[in-house]
Design an enzyme around this catalytic site. Structure first.
Site, short mmCIF file in Angstrom:
data_model
loop_
_atom_site.label_atom_id
_atom_site.label_comp_id
_atom_site.label_asym_id
_atom_site.label_seq_id
_atom_site.Cartn_x
_atom_site.Cartn_y
_atom_site.Cartn_z
N LYS A 168 43.14 -33.04 24.07
CA LYS A 168 43.83 -33.92 23.12
C LYS A 168 43.19 -33.83 21.74
O LYS A 168 43.89 -33.76 20.73
CB LYS A 168 43.85 -35.37 23.63
N GLU A 171 52.16 -34.74 14.52
CA GLU A 171 53.07 -34.38 15.61
C GLU A 171 54.17 -33.41 15.16
O GLU A 171 55.25 -33.37 15.73
CB GLU A 171 53.71 -35.63 16.24
N HIS A 218 54.38 -45.11 34.04
CA HIS A 218 54.62 -44.02 33.10
C HIS A 218 54.10 -42.68 33.64
O HIS A 218 54.82 -41.67 33.66
CB HIS A 218 53.98 -44.35 31.75
N HIS A 239 57.48 -35.32 29.77
CA HIS A 239 57.89 -36.61 29.19
C HIS A 239 59.39 -36.68 28.90
O HIS A 239 59.93 -37.77 28.80
CB HIS A 239 57.10 -36.91 27.93
N ASN A 258 53.95 -33.49 25.26
CA ASN A 258 55.09 -34.17 25.88
C ASN A 258 55.58 -33.47 27.13
O ASN A 258 56.64 -33.81 27.65
CB ASN A 258 56.26 -34.29 24.89
N ARG A 317 51.57 -31.13 18.65
CA ARG A 317 51.38 -32.35 19.42
C ARG A 317 52.52 -32.58 20.40
O ARG A 317 52.35 -33.25 21.40
CB ARG A 317 51.21 -33.55 18.46
N ARG A 359 45.23 -55.19 5.54
CA ARG A 359 45.59 -53.79 5.22
C ARG A 359 44.68 -52.77 5.87
O ARG A 359 44.61 -51.62 5.44
CB ARG A 359 45.63 -53.55 3.71
N GLU A 404 48.74 -37.40 34.07
CA GLU A 404 48.52 -37.02 32.66
C GLU A 404 47.39 -36.00 32.55
O GLU A 404 47.41 -35.12 31.68
CB GLU A 404 48.20 -38.25 31.80
N HIS A 428 60.66 -39.83 30.53
CA HIS A 428 61.20 -40.98 29.80
C HIS A 428 62.59 -41.35 30.30
O HIS A 428 62.94 -42.53 30.41
CB HIS A 428 61.27 -40.68 28.30
N LYS A 481 47.37 -43.10 17.52
CA LYS A 481 48.71 -43.71 17.55
C LYS A 481 48.58 -45.16 18.00
O LYS A 481 47.92 -45.44 19.00
CB LYS A 481 49.62 -43.00 18.53
N1 LIG Z 1 48.63 -44.47 21.68
C1 LIG Z 1 48.92 -43.42 22.44
O1 LIG Z 1 48.74 -42.27 22.03
C2 LIG Z 1 49.45 -43.64 23.82
C3 LIG Z 1 49.52 -42.57 24.71
C4 LIG Z 1 49.96 -42.82 26.00
C5 LIG Z 1 50.34 -44.10 26.38
N2 LIG Z 1 50.26 -45.12 25.48
C6 LIG Z 1 50.65 -46.48 25.87
O2 LIG Z 1 49.78 -46.91 26.91
C7 LIG Z 1 50.42 -47.90 27.66
C8 LIG Z 1 50.15 -47.68 29.13
O3 LIG Z 1 48.75 -47.77 29.33
P1 LIG Z 1 48.10 -47.94 30.77
O4 LIG Z 1 48.75 -47.01 31.72
O5 LIG Z 1 46.64 -47.84 30.55
O6 LIG Z 1 48.58 -49.40 31.22
P2 LIG Z 1 47.97 -50.87 30.97
O7 LIG Z 1 47.25 -50.93 29.70
O8 LIG Z 1 49.09 -51.82 31.20
O9 LIG Z 1 46.93 -51.01 32.18
C9 LIG Z 1 47.38 -51.01 33.50
C10 LIG Z 1 46.85 -52.22 34.27
O10 LIG Z 1 45.49 -51.99 34.63
C11 LIG Z 1 44.67 -53.08 34.22
N3 LIG Z 1 43.36 -52.53 33.99
C12 LIG Z 1 42.94 -51.80 32.94
N4 LIG Z 1 41.71 -51.34 33.15
C13 LIG Z 1 41.31 -51.80 34.36
C14 LIG Z 1 40.12 -51.66 35.11
N5 LIG Z 1 39.12 -50.88 34.71
N6 LIG Z 1 40.04 -52.32 36.30
C15 LIG Z 1 41.09 -53.06 36.74
N7 LIG Z 1 42.24 -53.21 36.08
C16 LIG Z 1 42.35 -52.59 34.90
C17 LIG Z 1 45.40 -53.63 33.03
O11 LIG Z 1 44.98 -54.94 32.72
C18 LIG Z 1 46.85 -53.52 33.50
O12 LIG Z 1 47.15 -54.56 34.37
C19 LIG Z 1 51.90 -47.86 27.30
O13 LIG Z 1 52.21 -48.98 26.53
C20 LIG Z 1 52.01 -46.59 26.46
O14 LIG Z 1 53.02 -46.68 25.48
C21 LIG Z 1 49.82 -44.91 24.22
ZN LIG Z 2 52.35 -40.00 28.68
#
Ligand SMILES: NC(=O)c1ccc[n+]([C@@H]2O[C@H](COP(=O)([O-])OP(=O)(O)OC[C@H]3O[C@@H](n4cnc5c(N)ncnc54)[C@H](O)[C@@H]3O)[C@@H](O)[C@H]2O)c1
Ligand SMILES: [Zn+2]
Length: 390
Positions: free
Chosen positions: A253, A263, A291, A274, A271, A267, A147, A211, A278, A169
């Site tokens: 942020k 949100e 993305h 986005h 977007n 918040r 939990r 971003e 999306h 999130k």
């Molecule tokens: N929680 C939130 O508020 C929020 C906001 C935006 C996006 N997200 C989520 O984030 C995700 C996308 O994240 P991302 O773009 O970081 O992609 P990701 O986590 O898939 O990372 C991209 C790639 O880079 C690699 N990598 C990471 N750090 C590295 C480093 N320092 N050196 C070499 N390789 C490295 C990873 O292993 C992966 O292969 C999506 O699932 C999205 O929904 C969440």
């Molecule tokens: Zn985004």
């Protein structure tokens, strides 16, 4: 492509006791409920992560569980492990398969089962060590395990450092859509080391920059101007420039999250880009765009819609479009405007059949509205598509 020089510099920066010349520590407080927490930003900080984590452990017997994927563990795992060991923090690795398609409840469940085997209790701490995928899963795992246990985020992609790791999130994907299961679970701290970006693949790095541009358009004219003026430095991954950019994004942020955790309104301004982004991702089955790249085109579309409807001053629209193109290449848009419009109508955030758009009112100021005619949307999508092909 990650150059050898970048790697060597990163290794030097990350070596214990070595400080990047000219870097300075930034600490940004995210004021939220149930408690405020710091985002620490410093080049080489990963080598001192153990000290920070040690100070956050709920008790002397607390163990840490590091959620990560292979590329991050291979490049930076030893730096984090040594740091945790030096600070006598007991830790285990929960390595999960890399990539968005593995961001599933099943993967989280497997990690939880492993935690039980390793004797995790309510005093345990989950560390999200990776991009947004690892961070989102670590967050969900921490919020569900017994939990809820403590969470620390150590983001390693630019996207995670400027966005995903801050705000609490968490989430995993369902077949029916992305991030459909999730919770809100704030970390105790965010440990951000820009030096780890040295090993990030070029495309991932640029995707994160879109971003960052977004944060500038939404709320920080000086961040936007910096990105306009310092393209070369930023693309060369100058660590001092990156630390500054990340800190400015974190401030944007943190400020928005503090004012609007749920949100409800503010918040949503994050977007920007986005809505169309999306739609582009979905229309191309998440295969053509990262993305951040889709958000880049989405911002171009928003600026064009804004300019077309008189909401965005022409000069601001021109600057936004130029900034996105300056940080390209971006994959071209092949999707038909009518197909994208149909996606927009069925977006989960659609209200009364009308997609809502975040439109720039200038640099650093945006408005959320659904009062945009389909004709204006179609026109902008057409112009975006033809721009992408030149
Ligand atoms: N929680 C939130 O508020 C929020 C906001 C935006 C996006 N997200 C989520 O984030 C995700 C996308 O994240 P991302 O773009 O970081 O992609 P990701 O986590 O898939 O990372 C991209 C790639 O880079 C690699 N990598 C990471 N750090 C590295 C480093 N320092 N050196 C070499 N390789 C490295 C990873 O292993 C992966 O292969 C999506 O699932 C999205 O929904 C969440
Ligand atoms: Zn985004």
């Amino acid at each position: 492509m990650v150059t050898r020089a970048l790697r060597a510099r990163a290794a030097a920066i990350a070596a214990p006791g070595v400080r990047y010349h000219g870097s300075h520590v930034k600490r940004i407080l995210v004021r939220t409920k149930p408690r405020s927490y710091p985002v620490h930003i410093e080049c080489g900080l990963l080598a001192r992560a153990g000290e920070i984590v040690r100070g956050l452990l709920p008790n002397q017997r607390s163990q840490c569980f590091v959620v990560t994927a292979e590329p991050v563990r291979r490049n930076w795992g030893a730096v984090l492990a040594q740091s945790l060991e030096r600070s006598r923090v007991a830790h285990h690795w929960l390595e999960t398969a890399d990539g968005e398609s593995h961001k599933t409840l099943a993967a989280v469940e497997r990690m939880a089962a492993r935690m039980v085997e390793l004797g995790a209790d309510r005093g345990s701490v989950v560390i999200g060590f990776g991009g947004g995928v690892a961070g989102d899963m670590a967050g969900l795992l921490a919020s569900l395990y017994m939990r809820g246990v403590a969470l620390v985020q150590a983001p390693t992609t630019l996207l995670a450092q400027v966005d995903a790791a801050i705000g609490g999130k968490t989430g995993v994907n369902l077949k029916a859509g992305k991030n459909l299961l999730g919770t809100l679970h704030q970390p105790l701290a965010v440990i951000t080391d820009p030096a780890v970006l040295a090993t990030l693949p070029e495309r991932e790095f640029r995707a994160g920059l879109f971003e960052a541009i977004k944060c500038g358009v939404v709320r920080s004219p000086k961040l936007f101007a910096f990105l306009e003026a310092n393209r070369e430095l930023v693309l060369a991954r100058d660590m001092k420039a990156l630390a500054w950019v990340i800190a400015e994004c974190a401030k944007v942020k943190a400020d928005i999250v503090a004012k609007d955790v749920a949100e409800a309104g503010l918040r949503r301004t994050l977007n920007l880009g986005h809505t169309v982004g999306h739609a582009l991702e979905a229309e191309t089955r998440y295969k053509q765009f990262l993305h951040g790249e889709a958000v880049g085109w989405g911002m171009v579309a928003a600026a064009m819609i804004g300019a077309g409807t008189g909401k965005t001053p022409p000069d601001a629209a021109r600057r936004i479009i130029s900034a996105v193109l300056a940080y390209s290449p971006l994959p071209p848009v092949d999707a038909r405007p009518a197909a994208l419009l149909a996606r927009l109508r069925s977006d989960k955030k659609t209200r009364n059949g009308l997609p809502h758009f975040v439109l720039p009112r200038g640099i650093g100021r945006v408005e959320v509205t659904s009062a945009v005619s389909e004709e204006a949307i179609l026109q902008a999508l057409e112009r975006m598509r033809s721009l992408s092909r030149h």
